[in-house]
Design a protein around this motif. Structure first.
Motif, PDB file in Angstrom:
ATOM      1  N   LEU A  93     -20.531  88.155  52.487  1.00  7.66           N
ATOM      2  CA  LEU A  93     -20.924  87.162  51.487  1.00  7.66           C
ATOM      3  C   LEU A  93     -20.722  85.798  52.119  1.00  7.66           C
ATOM      4  CD1 LEU A  93     -19.366  88.560  48.167  1.00  7.66           C
ATOM      5  CD2 LEU A  93     -21.693  88.872  49.066  1.00  7.66           C
ATOM      6  N   ILE A  94     -21.758  84.984  52.104  1.00  6.33           N
ATOM      7  CA  ILE A  94     -21.739  83.687  52.780  1.00  6.33           C
ATOM      8  C   ILE A  94     -21.537  82.577  51.754  1.00  6.33           C
ATOM      9  CG2 ILE A  94     -23.041  82.117  54.273  1.00  6.33           C
ATOM     10  CD1 ILE A  94     -24.631  84.581  55.248  1.00  6.33           C
ATOM     11  N   LEU A 142     -16.341  90.770  53.292  1.00 13.12           N
ATOM     12  CA  LEU A 142     -16.019  89.763  54.301  1.00 13.12           C
ATOM     13  C   LEU A 142     -16.660  88.463  53.838  1.00 13.12           C
ATOM     14  CD1 LEU A 142     -14.973  88.777  57.081  1.00 13.12           C
ATOM     15  CD2 LEU A 142     -17.116  89.609  58.071  1.00 13.12           C
ATOM     16  N   LEU A 143     -15.834  87.513  53.432  1.00 14.20           N
ATOM     17  CA  LEU A 143     -16.338  86.206  53.011  1.00 14.20           C
ATOM     18  C   LEU A 143     -16.470  85.312  54.227  1.00 14.20           C
ATOM     19  CD1 LEU A 143     -16.938  83.984  50.823  1.00 14.20           C
ATOM     20  CD2 LEU A 143     -14.498  83.444  50.953  1.00 14.20           C
ATOM     21  N   GLU A 144     -17.644  84.729  54.395  1.00 18.42           N
ATOM     22  CA  GLU A 144     -17.871  83.830  55.525  1.00 18.42           C
ATOM     23  C   GLU A 144     -17.821  82.369  55.073  1.00 18.42           C
ATOM     24  OE1 GLU A 144     -20.998  84.672  58.541  1.00 18.42           O
ATOM     25  OE2 GLU A 144     -21.875  82.797  57.815  1.00 18.42           O
ATOM     26  N   ILE A 145     -16.961  81.599  55.734  1.00 16.55           N
ATOM     27  CA  ILE A 145     -16.877  80.166  55.459  1.00 16.55           C
ATOM     28  C   ILE A 145     -17.096  79.393  56.752  1.00 16.55           C
ATOM     29  CG2 ILE A 145     -15.278  80.541  53.539  1.00 16.55           C
ATOM     30  CD1 ILE A 145     -13.049  79.425  55.368  1.00 16.55           C
ATOM     31  N   HIS A 146     -17.404  78.113  56.603  1.00 16.73           N
ATOM     32  CA  HIS A 146     -17.619  77.279  57.792  1.00 16.73           C
ATOM     33  C   HIS A 146     -16.876  75.953  57.717  1.00 16.73           C
ATOM     34  CE1 HIS A 146     -19.658  75.604  61.304  1.00 16.73           C
ATOM     35  NE2 HIS A 146     -19.899  74.525  60.598  1.00 16.73           N
ATOM     36  N   VAL A 168     -11.590  87.151  55.487  1.00 21.38           N
ATOM     37  CA  VAL A 168     -12.279  85.866  55.596  1.00 21.38           C
ATOM     38  C   VAL A 168     -12.781  85.686  57.019  1.00 21.38           C
ATOM     39  CG1 VAL A 168     -12.061  83.353  55.511  1.00 21.38           C
ATOM     40  CG2 VAL A 168     -10.970  84.751  53.763  1.00 21.38           C
ATOM     41  N   GLY A 169     -14.066  85.434  57.138  1.00 16.33           N
ATOM     42  CA  GLY A 169     -14.662  85.164  58.438  1.00 16.33           C
ATOM     43  C   GLY A 169     -14.941  83.680  58.580  1.00 16.33           C
TER      44      GLY A 169
END
Length: 260
Positions: free
Chosen positions: A139-140, A164-168, A183-184
């Protein structure tokens, strides 16, 4: 500068409308209710000495074709044989050259967790993920509102899928809650596709100490993985570095030998 992520999401909405016409949601829901063996990606990464999530990736919006003719069953089996802790399989077609059937084909070949990597914006895609054999979904944060992300995470758990949560960026830290398994930190800006591994080191100290952390994109050196482990990461998603070679499985094996 054109925002590539927004372009991809708009394309995904069109694809979903077509898929729902071809296969009604109720049919998917019925199929997703069937029991099957599931593999915990979080547990696999936590217990692994390397934490490599080896990715099956044919192309990217920024690089074009990386490995057009790669076979999902051959590459993923070779990944497992050469020490991958988990797999990531891209299922987006227009931008990454993937397909749902790539994951479905790979599933019987391996007994390690598989992440469905796609731009998930609808529960329909979670049912798809369960049916084709995924164990976890991406999930982005940048593609979803916070409440949408929570709803999708909760539905994923209902289906037995990990998230897997994707953050930037710092502003996406608010997406991290108890519904998230991992968390990615994406080192690639999905708007511009500029990559900087320093992003993982920058955000690591801001994330919960008990959260399993994954660093994604731009990792090409075993030394980088060693440094990321010291910063608290336990998962390392690597695709292009292996897929650009003639034998991705052997490339992974060589990488792990250097890591150890």
């Amino acid at each position: 500068m054109k925002d590539i992520l927004m372009e991809i999401i708009e394309s995904k909405r069109i694809t979903l409308r077509e898929q729902k016409k071809a296969v009604p949601a109720q049919l998917l829901e019925n199929g997703a209710s069937e029991e099957r063996k599931m593999f915990s990606m979080r547990r696999a990464l936590a217990n692994s000495s390397t934490g490599i999530i080896a990715e099956f990736k044919r192309k990217s919006p920024s690089k074009g074709w990386i490995n057009r003719d790669a076979s999902p069953e051959e590459v993923t089996a070779a990944y497992q044989a050469n020490g991958a802790s988990a797999l990531s399989i891209l299922t987006d077609t227009p931008y990454f050259g993937g397909d749902l059937k790539d994951l479905r084909i790979a599933r019987p070949e391996v007994n390690i967790p598989i992440l469905r990597k796609d731009f998930i914006i609808d529960e329909y895609q979670l049912y798809q993920a369960k049916i084709i054999g995924a164990d976890a979904v991406l999930l982005i944060a940048a593609a979803l509102e916070k409440d949408e992300c929570l709803q999708l995470a909760e539905k994923a758990h209902e289906l037995g899928l990990e998230v897997l949560l994707e953050i930037h960026s710092e502003k996406e830290l608010e997406y991290v809650d108890s519904a998230i398994d991992m968390v990615g930190v994406n080192n690639r800006n999905l708007g511009t596709f500029v990559t900087d591994v320093e992003n993982s080191f920058r955000l690591a100290s801001m994330l919960p100490k008990d959260m399993l952390l994954v660093s994604e994109s731009g990792i090409s050196s075993p030394e980088t993985v060693k440094n990321l482990r010291q910063a608290g990461f336990r998962g390392f998603l690597i695709g292009e570095n292996f897929m650009k070679t003639s034998n991705p499985g052997e490339a992974l094996g060589s990488f792990i030998k250097q890591l150890n």
